[in-house]
Every structure is written in structure tokens, then in C-alpha cells.
Scaffold this active site. Sequence first.
Site, PDB file in Angstrom:
ATOM      1  N   ASP A  52     -24.027  51.468 -35.445  1.00  0.00           N
ATOM      2  CA  ASP A  52     -24.159  50.387 -36.431  1.00  0.00           C
ATOM      3  C   ASP A  52     -25.438  49.590 -36.221  1.00  0.00           C
ATOM      4  O   ASP A  52     -25.708  49.091 -35.132  1.00  0.00           O
ATOM      5  CB  ASP A  52     -22.946  49.462 -36.353  1.00  0.00           C
ATOM      6  N   ASP A  64     -26.721  53.898 -30.288  1.00  0.00           N
ATOM      7  CA  ASP A  64     -25.712  53.068 -30.912  1.00  0.00           C
ATOM      8  C   ASP A  64     -25.661  53.533 -32.369  1.00  0.00           C
ATOM      9  O   ASP A  64     -26.600  54.193 -32.843  1.00  0.00           O
ATOM     10  CB  ASP A  64     -26.138  51.596 -30.811  1.00  0.00           C
TER      11      ASP A  64
END
Length: 187
Positions: A8, A6
Amino acid sequence: MKFGFDIDDTLINLREFAFHLYNKKLNKNVELTEFRALKTLEIHEAFGLDKEAGGKMWNSLAEEVYYSSCPAFEGAVETLQELESEGHEIYYITARKSEHGERTKKWLIENGFPVKDEHFYCGMRDHEKIETIRELELDYYFDDKPAVLETLLDIPTKVYAMDNSYNREMDIPRLTSWFELKEILSK
């Protein structure tokens, strides 16, 4: 090996960066300790904003939050560069809206992250993100969001949470620093 990440709050310190912007834009001085105690992904509560006002604030700052000087977590860039240089496959799997896809790739590259177009997945809801992770048959996957992490615990992929105040209740292997990855891989 195949590694999925991922972006963020896993590779980049987005929420804390946004927190400082909120302080500046709202002319407040909310302490960082309050941010680090939040039990939610959203940061608006620390500023006394309700969900609607918080959403408007986030959207008004999205350009600055996503594409200015948000820092990577210490060691993230170097760790991914090292994985790539060792011949591992790096995949980015982000729920950022699809209209942010090309600019996000460009930002990652400009900030030193190794990115291949065919290994970049953007614009998915959580359930779509989960399906992508399953279909790629990743060896390792790293994320911060409890709703995603919880649904991946029954697959062969080794799943790790990037340690954040809002996911500490989860009983799941976690990273507190990107420098820990070498130790994990050596086991």
C-alpha cells in the site's frame, strides 16, 4: 538479489484511490492538492473527520479500497515482472491485517504482480515487519511508512522510501517513480 516491497502506497496508489472514494461517499469535492499536502498517512483530516470517524469511514470502505480497481503506481507491475524474469527474488511484506492475506495475494496476481506464496508476508505490526525484513537479509527494501523506514537505516539492506507527502521530511533515498529503479540498480 532479494527485493522486498511494501504494498500500500509503495506499489499501489491506495491512499489516493481511497481519497477519491471518500469524496464520492461523502458527496464532497476536496481538491487533490489538499490530499497531496497531507503530512499524515491517514486521509480523514482532509474531509474534516476526527480520528474515530476517519477510522470508521476507512473500515466501511476497506472492501472497496483493497479489492476493487485501486491502481498500481505507473511502472510498478512491469518493474517487478522484469526483476522476476531476471531471476531476482521478490518479497511482499505488508502490515495489512492477516485476514486480508489470501485475497491480497489473489488481487496482486490478478493485477499482474509476480507472487510466490512463500515470499508473501502479511498481518504484521511494524516491529514484526522490521524483524521479517532483517531475517530475510534483503538486498533492497521499499516502503512508504516513516515508522518502518526509520528503523531500517542501520541494516545492510538498501532502504528506499516511495515518495509521499508524509515522508518527505526523512533524509533517506527515495523513489518518485518505479521507472527509476533501473538507474538505481545500475550504480
